[in-house]
Structure formats: C-alpha cells, structure tokens
Scaffold this motif. Structure first.
Motif, PDB file in Angstrom:
ATOM      1  N   LEU A 131      -7.030-175.401  58.179  1.00  0.00           N
ATOM      2  CA  LEU A 131      -6.190-176.000  57.328  1.00  0.00           C
ATOM      3  C   LEU A 131      -4.652-176.271  57.876  1.00  0.00           C
ATOM      4  O   LEU A 131      -3.933-177.381  57.233  1.00  0.00           O
ATOM      5  N   SER A 132      -4.527-175.901  59.188  1.00  0.00           N
ATOM      6  CA  SER A 132      -3.105-176.207  59.642  1.00  0.00           C
ATOM      7  C   SER A 132      -3.165-177.455  60.309  1.00  0.00           C
ATOM      8  O   SER A 132      -2.104-178.046  61.013  1.00  0.00           O
ATOM      9  N   PHE A 133      -4.440-177.728  60.745  1.00  0.00           N
ATOM     10  CA  PHE A 133      -4.693-178.971  61.799  1.00  0.00           C
ATOM     11  C   PHE A 133      -4.055-180.139  61.394  1.00  0.00           C
ATOM     12  O   PHE A 133      -3.322-181.022  61.991  1.00  0.00           O
ATOM     13  N   PHE A 134      -4.336-180.438  60.018  1.00  0.00           N
ATOM     14  CA  PHE A 134      -4.149-181.758  59.447  1.00  0.00           C
ATOM     15  C   PHE A 134      -2.548-181.917  59.201  1.00  0.00           C
ATOM     16  O   PHE A 134      -2.173-183.145  59.519  1.00  0.00           O
ATOM     17  N   PRO A 135      -1.826-180.908  58.769  1.00  0.00           N
ATOM     18  CA  PRO A 135      -0.304-181.087  58.833  1.00  0.00           C
ATOM     19  C   PRO A 135      -0.013-181.667  59.964  1.00  0.00           C
ATOM     20  O   PRO A 135       1.079-182.537  60.495  1.00  0.00           O
ATOM     21  N   TYR A 136      -0.314-180.697  61.014  1.00  0.00           N
ATOM     22  CA  TYR A 136       0.276-181.193  62.721  1.00  0.00           C
ATOM     23  C   TYR A 136      -0.201-182.485  62.826  1.00  0.00           C
ATOM     24  O   TYR A 136       0.659-183.195  63.591  1.00  0.00           O
ATOM     25  N   LEU A 137      -1.370-182.935  62.528  1.00  0.00           N
ATOM     26  CA  LEU A 137      -2.059-184.144  62.899  1.00  0.00           C
ATOM     27  C   LEU A 137      -0.935-185.431  62.135  1.00  0.00           C
ATOM     28  O   LEU A 137      -0.466-186.363  62.563  1.00  0.00           O
ATOM     29  N   ALA A 138      -0.716-185.031  61.051  1.00  0.00           N
ATOM     30  CA  ALA A 138       0.290-185.909  60.367  1.00  0.00           C
ATOM     31  C   ALA A 138       1.682-185.908  60.810  1.00  0.00           C
ATOM     32  O   ALA A 138       2.180-187.012  60.891  1.00  0.00           O
ATOM     33  N   LEU A 139       2.054-184.893  61.187  1.00  0.00           N
ATOM     34  CA  LEU A 139       3.509-184.754  61.910  1.00  0.00           C
ATOM     35  C   LEU A 139       3.469-185.751  63.240  1.00  0.00           C
ATOM     36  O   LEU A 139       4.510-186.376  63.588  1.00  0.00           O
ATOM     37  N   ALA A 140       2.494-185.409  63.924  1.00  0.00           N
ATOM     38  CA  ALA A 140       2.242-186.184  65.240  1.00  0.00           C
ATOM     39  C   ALA A 140       2.068-187.872  64.924  1.00  0.00           C
ATOM     40  O   ALA A 140       3.019-188.360  65.783  1.00  0.00           O
ATOM     41  N   LEU A 141       1.434-187.897  64.159  1.00  0.00           N
ATOM     42  CA  LEU A 141       1.147-189.608  63.806  1.00  0.00           C
ATOM     43  C   LEU A 141       2.472-190.175  63.455  1.00  0.00           C
ATOM     44  O   LEU A 141       2.901-190.929  63.909  1.00  0.00           O
ATOM     45  N   VAL A 142       3.008-189.638  62.346  1.00  0.00           N
ATOM     46  CA  VAL A 142       4.322-190.108  61.837  1.00  0.00           C
ATOM     47  C   VAL A 142       5.579-190.176  62.657  1.00  0.00           C
ATOM     48  O   VAL A 142       6.058-191.234  63.120  1.00  0.00           O
ATOM     49  N   TYR A 143       5.993-188.941  62.975  1.00  0.00           N
ATOM     50  CA  TYR A 143       7.235-188.702  63.771  1.00  0.00           C
ATOM     51  C   TYR A 143       7.046-189.129  65.292  1.00  0.00           C
ATOM     52  O   TYR A 143       8.040-189.573  65.887  1.00  0.00           O
ATOM     53  N   GLY A 144       5.660-188.902  65.669  1.00  0.00           N
ATOM     54  CA  GLY A 144       5.814-189.385  67.134  1.00  0.00           C
ATOM     55  C   GLY A 144       5.413-190.752  67.326  1.00  0.00           C
ATOM     56  O   GLY A 144       5.953-191.368  68.270  1.00  0.00           O
ATOM     57  N   SER A 145       5.222-191.630  66.228  1.00  0.00           N
ATOM     58  CA  SER A 145       5.215-193.052  66.390  1.00  0.00           C
ATOM     59  C   SER A 145       6.753-193.417  66.230  1.00  0.00           C
ATOM     60  O   SER A 145       7.026-194.367  67.133  1.00  0.00           O
ATOM     61  N   ILE A 146       7.443-192.867  65.594  1.00  0.00           N
ATOM     62  CA  ILE A 146       8.873-192.992  65.603  1.00  0.00           C
ATOM     63  C   ILE A 146       9.533-192.888  66.956  1.00  0.00           C
ATOM     64  O   ILE A 146      10.517-193.531  67.809  1.00  0.00           O
ATOM     65  N   LEU A 147       9.240-191.659  67.600  1.00  0.00           N
ATOM     66  CA  LEU A 147       9.554-191.503  68.734  1.00  0.00           C
ATOM     67  C   LEU A 147       9.127-192.230  70.016  1.00  0.00           C
ATOM     68  O   LEU A 147      10.054-192.817  70.993  1.00  0.00           O
ATOM     69  N   VAL A 148       8.098-192.910  70.032  1.00  0.00           N
ATOM     70  CA  VAL A 148       7.483-193.749  70.709  1.00  0.00           C
ATOM     71  C   VAL A 148       8.065-195.267  70.669  1.00  0.00           C
ATOM     72  O   VAL A 148       8.437-195.823  71.724  1.00  0.00           O
ATOM     73  N   TYR A 149       8.357-195.352  69.468  1.00  0.00           N
ATOM     74  CA  TYR A 149       9.236-196.714  69.405  1.00  0.00           C
ATOM     75  C   TYR A 149      10.581-196.722  69.839  1.00  0.00           C
ATOM     76  O   TYR A 149      11.236-197.690  70.591  1.00  0.00           O
ATOM     77  N   ARG A 150      11.311-195.324  69.976  1.00  0.00           N
ATOM     78  CA  ARG A 150      12.482-195.369  70.440  1.00  0.00           C
ATOM     79  C   ARG A 150      12.345-195.318  71.973  1.00  0.00           C
ATOM     80  O   ARG A 150      13.513-195.844  72.812  1.00  0.00           O
ATOM     81  N   ARG A 151      11.321-194.981  72.545  1.00  0.00           N
ATOM     82  CA  ARG A 151      11.412-195.156  73.887  1.00  0.00           C
ATOM     83  C   ARG A 151      12.203-194.403  74.681  1.00  0.00           C
ATOM     84  O   ARG A 151      13.045-194.881  75.748  1.00  0.00           O
ATOM     85  N   GLN A 152      12.621-193.261  74.292  1.00  0.00           N
ATOM     86  CA  GLN A 152      13.811-192.354  74.879  1.00  0.00           C
ATOM     87  C   GLN A 152      13.051-191.213  75.290  1.00  0.00           C
ATOM     88  O   GLN A 152      12.017-190.672  75.271  1.00  0.00           O
ATOM     89  N   LYS A 153      13.786-190.709  76.427  1.00  0.00           N
ATOM     90  CA  LYS A 153      13.367-189.530  77.244  1.00  0.00           C
ATOM     91  C   LYS A 153      13.608-188.103  76.316  1.00  0.00           C
ATOM     92  O   LYS A 153      14.464-188.207  75.420  1.00  0.00           O
TER      93      LYS A 153
END
Length: 335
Positions: A50-72
């Motif tokens: 049940l908790s896996f899918f929210p974590y997956l969504a957070l990683a995909l959405v906010y992780g994409s923003i973080l990768v786009y920023r390319r910051q440490k």
C-alpha cells in the motif's frame, strides 16, 4: 495607516492560506486512514505494498525535478536512508493496525507522535521546552489513555484485537516522529524538493525489500477487483498530496499550526466511521478528543520552534549546506 492596513491584510491572508493548506493535509490524512481501513474490510492485508505506490510516485515526480536541476545533495545520503527506513516502518505499523483496531482509535492515537517528537527533539536537537508545554503534552497523553481504556473493553472500540492495534499505532508513531523530526531538520536546509524526492526514493527501495521478505505470499493471494484497485489508487493520491504539502506547511507555519491543523483529521475519521461504516462511537472517544484538544492548545500556545535554531546553525550539516549552496551559484553546476 495605509501601509499598516496592507500589512495586516497580507498577514491575515497568509494565515488563512496556511490554515487552508493545513486542512488539506488534515483531510488527506483522514482519506489515507479511510482507504487503508477500507482495504482491511475487503480482506486485503498488504500494508507495505500500500505504501509502495506513493513512494514510487514521489520518487518519479520529485526525483525528475531533482535530476533536471543537476545539483548536489544538500544533506548527506545516509541521512535520507535512515529517513526513508523510519518512514516505511511508521506507515507499515499504522496501516497494519487497521487489521486489529478501529479507524477512530488509529487516528486519535496518531497524536502520540507529538510526545515522541518532544522527546527526540530534546535528546538530539537540544530543544528547550517550557513547563506549560510539558503540561500540555501530559494532558494529551491522559486523553490518549482513555482510548486505550475504551479499547480494552470499557466502551468497545471496535476491531478484532484493539489493544494489539493500539500498540502497533504507538510503535508506528515513534517511527513517524523520527521521520518527522528528520524531515523538519532537512526542510531547514531550504530544499523541499530534495527532501520529498529522497524520502520517495529510499522509501520505495526499503518497501521493495520488505515486501519480498514479509508480504510476497499475502500479495499473491489477493483477488484483485475494481474496488481494491480504486482503494489503492485513492491511498496513493492522498499520500502523494500529504507528502507534497507537509514540508511546505512546516516551513511556512512551523509545528504549531501544523499540529493544530492535522488534529481535525480525527474528527474527519469520526465522520467517516459514522457515515461509511455505520458504527457507533463510544462517549470516551469524544471525551478523549476534547482532552487532547485542550492539551494541544496549551502546548501550542507556548511553542516557539520545535527545532533548535542554534543547534542547526552550529551543526556541521549546516556548514556543508552553506558550501554547497555557494557552489550551486556557479553556472557550471547547472543551478
């Protein structure tokens, strides 16, 4: 006079906006409890999945923003590993509690998080609390004790093993407190996107490992239906909104308004229990809620800042953040 009037209006609008965001968080918390409880009534016992899918969504959405920023990263990676682990255990224990206890008991006992937060911030962040704050927290504990009394059989709290459910919730709130204190500490570093994306990433990885160990057989036995899929989707959407808004609300208002706002999720839970489950609510729950409200008001009235500012300013982690922040200003870093 005009300037004062404008400032007062701006302050009022800001407060109303914060209160609105707090109620959004409160509502989605109640929705998370409802969907988790609904899955139990449908015979599904997969709290980790049940908790896996929210974590997956957070990683995909906010992780994409973080990768786009390319910051440490502004916070060491191991900190996020611990944060993700604690958050997964908190979600697992609380969602598991719905197998044994009522939705009302689970949501009211969630308030134990406040007591754990006081202890953890005092031990690790050296936060100083006044006697009034301790008094308010003690009143909250008394109110929560009435829930345990009711679930022990005095009022019939509902559920197959209510006391076991209550114990699971209290254990879960300890992990939530660890997660919340760590999250607020990281939010002070001024990058909510990084915090949320890392919680999503490591929460997802920890969930996958634990699902393979503890939940694989149970997951295979689930007979999937439209109702079950919708319940999973509802929980995922509510959780995604919750994790997205919490750091923002904490940074804007601090723990005082946040704690008061999420307190209303207990009343949403009572409404859900009455209208959707057609269950009676014992009078001890109302008394418990009233006592908890009084305790939280006393606590919140004297609360200054749950995270010690001097501790943050003098920490090595803050020094590292300052260095990285300066580096991020270099165009070569893609900031």
């Amino acid at each position: 006079m005009n300037n004062n009037w404008c400032r007062n209006n701006e302050a009022l609008l800001r407060t109303l906006f914060i209160l609105f965001l707090g109620q959004v968080v409160s509502f989605v918390m109640a929705l998370m409890s409802f969907t988790s409880s609904l899955l139990v009534t449908l015979g599904v016992d997969t709290p980790l999945t049940l908790s896996f899918f929210p974590y997956l969504a957070l990683a995909l959405v906010y992780g994409s923003i973080l990768v786009y920023r390319r910051q440490k990263l502004l916070v060491p990676l191991y900190w996020y590993v611990l944060l993700g682990f604690a958050d997964v255990q908190g979600n697992y224990l609380v969602n598991k509690a719905f197998q044994y206890s009522s939705i009302t008991s689970v949501t009211i006992l969630d308030c134990w998080t406040i007591a754990w937060v006081i202890i953890l911030t005092w031990l690790f962040l050296h936060t100083q609390y006044s006697l009034w704050q301790y008094f308010g927290a003690a009143i909250c504990v008394v109110g929560l004790g009435l829930v345990l009394l009711s679930d022990a059989g005095v009022g019939g709290g509902g559920g197959s093993k209510p006391l076991l459910g209550d114990i699971l919730v209290i254990a879960g709130t300890l992990f939530f407190a660890m997660s919340n204190v760590g999250e607020e500490y990281c939010v002070k570093k001024k990058d909510r996107v990084e915090v949320v994306s890392m919680i999503g990433l490591f929460g997802m990885l920890v969930s996958v490992c634990e699902i393979a160990i503890m939940e694989r057989t149970t997951l295979e036995s689930v007979t999937w239906s439209t109702e079950i899929i919708l319940a999973f989707a509802g929980y995922a959407v509510a959780s995604f909104i919750f994790y997205s808004f919490v750091p923002f609300v904490l940074q804007m208002s601090g723990a005082t308004l946040f704690n008061l706002s999420i307190l209303t999720s207990d009343m949403w839970a009572v409404v859900i229990r009455i209208f959707f489950y057609h269950q009676e609510v014992d009078w001890l729950y109302y008394l418990s809620f009233a006592i908890v409200v009084v305790g939280l008001i006393i606590y919140s009235k004297t609360e200054k800042d749950p995270v010690s500012v001097p501790a943050l300013e003098n920490s090595d982690l803050n020094a590292q953040y300052q260095v990285l922040n300066e580096e991020s200003a270099d165009p070569r870093n893609g900031a």
